[in-house]
Every structure is written in C-alpha cells, then in structure tokens.
Design a protein around this motif. Structure first.
Motif, PDB file in Angstrom:
ATOM      1  N   GLN A  50       0.861  -1.172   0.000  1.00  0.00           N
ATOM      2  CA  GLN A  50       0.000   0.000   0.000  1.00  0.00           C
ATOM      3  C   GLN A  50       0.900   1.226   0.000  1.00  0.00           C
ATOM      4  O   GLN A  50       1.902   1.270   0.706  1.00  0.00           O
ATOM      5  N   ILE A  51       0.555   2.214  -0.796  1.00  0.00           N
ATOM      6  CA  ILE A  51       1.308   3.465  -0.858  1.00  0.00           C
ATOM      7  C   ILE A  51       0.359   4.592  -0.477  1.00  0.00           C
ATOM      8  O   ILE A  51      -0.723   4.715  -1.052  1.00  0.00           O
ATOM      9  N   GLU A  52       0.774   5.401   0.490  1.00  0.00           N
ATOM     10  CA  GLU A  52      -0.003   6.582   0.851  1.00  0.00           C
ATOM     11  C   GLU A  52       0.757   7.805   0.368  1.00  0.00           C
ATOM     12  O   GLU A  52       1.919   7.999   0.712  1.00  0.00           O
ATOM     13  N   VAL A  53       0.099   8.617  -0.435  1.00  0.00           N
ATOM     14  CA  VAL A  53       0.699   9.849  -0.937  1.00  0.00           C
ATOM     15  C   VAL A  53       0.143  10.993  -0.097  1.00  0.00           C
ATOM     16  O   VAL A  53      -1.069  11.191  -0.032  1.00  0.00           O
ATOM     17  N   VAL A  54       1.060  11.701   0.574  1.00  0.00           N
ATOM     18  CA  VAL A  54       0.696  12.827   1.426  1.00  0.00           C
ATOM     19  C   VAL A  54       1.580  13.999   1.028  1.00  0.00           C
ATOM     20  O   VAL A  54       2.790  13.843   0.878  1.00  0.00           O
ATOM     21  N   PHE A  55       0.984  15.151   0.857  1.00  0.00           N
ATOM     22  CA  PHE A  55       1.741  16.359   0.539  1.00  0.00           C
ATOM     23  C   PHE A  55       1.843  17.211   1.797  1.00  0.00           C
ATOM     24  O   PHE A  55       0.844  17.443   2.471  1.00  0.00           O
ATOM     25  N   THR A  56       3.052  17.627   2.144  1.00  0.00           N
ATOM     26  CA  THR A  56       3.284  18.468   3.309  1.00  0.00           C
ATOM     27  C   THR A  56       4.146  19.651   2.893  1.00  0.00           C
ATOM     28  O   THR A  56       4.708  19.670   1.797  1.00  0.00           O
ATOM     29  N   SER A  57       4.259  20.607   3.781  1.00  0.00           N
ATOM     30  CA  SER A  57       5.126  21.768   3.554  1.00  0.00           C
ATOM     31  C   SER A  57       6.178  21.801   4.640  1.00  0.00           C
ATOM     32  O   SER A  57       5.944  21.361   5.764  1.00  0.00           O
ATOM     33  N   ARG A  58       7.353  22.314   4.289  1.00  0.00           N
ATOM     34  CA  ARG A  58       8.412  22.485   5.270  1.00  0.00           C
ATOM     35  C   ARG A  58       9.206  23.723   4.899  1.00  0.00           C
ATOM     36  O   ARG A  58       9.268  24.105   3.724  1.00  0.00           O
ATOM     37  N   PRO A  59       9.805  24.344   5.881  1.00  0.00           N
ATOM     38  CA  PRO A  59      10.621  25.525   5.576  1.00  0.00           C
ATOM     39  C   PRO A  59      11.846  25.145   4.744  1.00  0.00           C
ATOM     40  O   PRO A  59      12.398  24.065   4.926  1.00  0.00           O
ATOM     41  N   GLN A  60      12.212  26.004   3.837  1.00  0.00           N
ATOM     42  CA  GLN A  60      13.428  25.806   3.048  1.00  0.00           C
ATOM     43  C   GLN A  60      14.116  27.149   2.910  1.00  0.00           C
ATOM     44  O   GLN A  60      13.502  28.127   2.504  1.00  0.00           O
ATOM     45  N   LEU A  61      15.389  27.170   3.269  1.00  0.00           N
ATOM     46  CA  LEU A  61      16.158  28.404   3.229  1.00  0.00           C
ATOM     47  C   LEU A  61      16.350  28.872   1.785  1.00  0.00           C
ATOM     48  O   LEU A  61      16.782  28.113   0.922  1.00  0.00           O
ATOM     49  N   ASP A  62      16.034  30.127   1.534  1.00  0.00           N
ATOM     50  CA  ASP A  62      16.236  30.740   0.225  1.00  0.00           C
ATOM     51  C   ASP A  62      17.682  31.239   0.178  1.00  0.00           C
ATOM     52  O   ASP A  62      18.007  32.285   0.730  1.00  0.00           O
ATOM     53  N   MET A  63      18.558  30.450  -0.444  1.00  0.00           N
ATOM     54  CA  MET A  63      19.983  30.779  -0.444  1.00  0.00           C
ATOM     55  C   MET A  63      20.291  32.057  -1.217  1.00  0.00           C
ATOM     56  O   MET A  63      21.206  32.800  -0.865  1.00  0.00           O
ATOM     57  N   ASP A  64      19.534  32.358  -2.265  1.00  0.00           N
ATOM     58  CA  ASP A  64      19.769  33.611  -2.994  1.00  0.00           C
ATOM     59  C   ASP A  64      19.496  34.808  -2.094  1.00  0.00           C
ATOM     60  O   ASP A  64      20.277  35.764  -2.042  1.00  0.00           O
ATOM     61  N   ALA A  65      18.387  34.763  -1.351  1.00  0.00           N
ATOM     62  CA  ALA A  65      18.060  35.855  -0.425  1.00  0.00           C
ATOM     63  C   ALA A  65      19.072  35.913   0.717  1.00  0.00           C
ATOM     64  O   ALA A  65      19.453  37.001   1.163  1.00  0.00           O
ATOM     65  N   THR A  66      19.524  34.745   1.190  1.00  0.00           N
ATOM     66  CA  THR A  66      20.514  34.697   2.265  1.00  0.00           C
ATOM     67  C   THR A  66      21.817  35.326   1.815  1.00  0.00           C
ATOM     68  O   THR A  66      22.419  36.129   2.538  1.00  0.00           O
ATOM     69  N   ARG A  67      22.264  34.987   0.617  1.00  0.00           N
ATOM     70  CA  ARG A  67      23.500  35.581   0.088  1.00  0.00           C
ATOM     71  C   ARG A  67      23.355  37.089  -0.058  1.00  0.00           C
ATOM     72  O   ARG A  67      24.269  37.856   0.248  1.00  0.00           O
ATOM     73  N   ALA A  68      22.187  37.527  -0.540  1.00  0.00           N
ATOM     74  CA  ALA A  68      21.960  38.958  -0.728  1.00  0.00           C
ATOM     75  C   ALA A  68      21.957  39.685   0.617  1.00  0.00           C
ATOM     76  O   ALA A  68      22.500  40.787   0.745  1.00  0.00           O
ATOM     77  N   ALA A  69      21.358  39.084   1.643  1.00  0.00           N
ATOM     78  CA  ALA A  69      21.251  39.732   2.948  1.00  0.00           C
ATOM     79  C   ALA A  69      22.561  39.692   3.731  1.00  0.00           C
ATOM     80  O   ALA A  69      22.928  40.676   4.382  1.00  0.00           O
ATOM     81  N   LEU A  70      23.257  38.565   3.679  1.00  0.00           N
ATOM     82  CA  LEU A  70      24.463  38.404   4.503  1.00  0.00           C
ATOM     83  C   LEU A  70      25.758  38.708   3.754  1.00  0.00           C
ATOM     84  O   LEU A  70      26.765  39.011   4.371  1.00  0.00           O
ATOM     85  N   GLY A  71      25.730  38.566   2.453  1.00  0.00           N
ATOM     86  CA  GLY A  71      26.915  38.827   1.648  1.00  0.00           C
ATOM     87  C   GLY A  71      27.765  37.582   1.459  1.00  0.00           C
ATOM     88  O   GLY A  71      27.770  36.677   2.294  1.00  0.00           O
ATOM     89  N   GLU A  72      28.464  37.559   0.341  1.00  0.00           N
ATOM     90  CA  GLU A  72      29.305  36.418   0.000  1.00  0.00           C
ATOM     91  C   GLU A  72      30.412  36.199   1.026  1.00  0.00           C
ATOM     92  O   GLU A  72      30.758  35.065   1.339  1.00  0.00           O
ATOM     93  N   GLU A  73      30.978  37.291   1.569  1.00  0.00           N
ATOM     94  CA  GLU A  73      32.076  37.146   2.538  1.00  0.00           C
ATOM     95  C   GLU A  73      31.579  36.444   3.801  1.00  0.00           C
ATOM     96  O   GLU A  73      32.248  35.561   4.330  1.00  0.00           O
ATOM     97  N   TRP A  74      30.406  36.828   4.305  1.00  0.00           N
ATOM     98  CA  TRP A  74      29.854  36.177   5.499  1.00  0.00           C
ATOM     99  C   TRP A  74      29.615  34.704   5.221  1.00  0.00           C
ATOM    100  O   TRP A  74      29.962  33.850   6.034  1.00  0.00           O
ATOM    101  N   ILE A  75      29.044  34.389   4.071  1.00  0.00           N
ATOM    102  CA  ILE A  75      28.786  32.995   3.697  1.00  0.00           C
ATOM    103  C   ILE A  75      30.111  32.230   3.654  1.00  0.00           C
ATOM    104  O   ILE A  75      30.232  31.133   4.204  1.00  0.00           O
ATOM    105  N   ARG A  76      31.124  32.805   3.019  1.00  0.00           N
ATOM    106  CA  ARG A  76      32.440  32.164   2.899  1.00  0.00           C
ATOM    107  C   ARG A  76      33.050  31.928   4.287  1.00  0.00           C
ATOM    108  O   ARG A  76      33.594  30.865   4.566  1.00  0.00           O
TER     109      ARG A  76
END
Length: 94
Positions: A50-76
C-alpha cells in the motif's frame, strides 16, 4: 585507517554493475513517483503493498536571499569544508 583492503577486479566490476542497476532503479522510481504525484494525495493499494501519498510543507532556506542579505564574505567565513568520497565509473573497452 586500519588494515589494508585488497580491491579485486571482480569487486570493481560488481560495484559498477550495482551502480548501473541503481541508476536504472532510480530512474524507474522517479517515473513512478511522478505518476503518483500527478494522481494526487490518496492511499493506493496493490496486491502486496500500500502506498499513501501525502503532501506536506516544510521551511526551506532561500539561499539567494541569504546571500543577498548576509553577503558572499559572510557565507564564505561561515562555510565549512567536509570530506566526501566520489566514485567515477568508466567502462573498459577491451
């Protein structure tokens, strides 16, 4: 590391075969999962499973926004390096 492991030709060929089988199985799984996704959330019964298909949501970090907010140097400065093992497989033409 421990004692020395001897890798034989048979082990090399077996690993390559297993990886080929996994590749085919993963492709088949992706195709079937796509069909289940398109069919929608429900419980699907087969003869043996038996297979049950369930759709859920979970948080996922937006890396483009993170890079823009923190900067490449902070990420590095806050990125660590970890060791990974990669296998490259090539077929020998004899």
């Amino acid at each position: 590391m421990g004692k020395k492991v001897v890798i034989t030709e048979a082990m090399v060929d077996e690993l390559a075969q297993v990886r080929d089988q996994l590749s085919a199985l993963n492709a088949r799984e992706a195709h079937l999962k796509k069909l289940f996704r398109e069919a929608g959330a429900a419980i699907y019964r087969g003869r043996h499973h038996q297979i049950e298909v369930v759709f859920t949501s979970r948080p996922q970090l937006d890396m483009d926004a993170t890079r823009a907010a923190l900067g490449e140097e902070w990420i590095r400065n806050h990125t660590k390096t970890v060791e990974v093992m990669n296998l490259r497989q090539m077929e020998l033409v004899l």
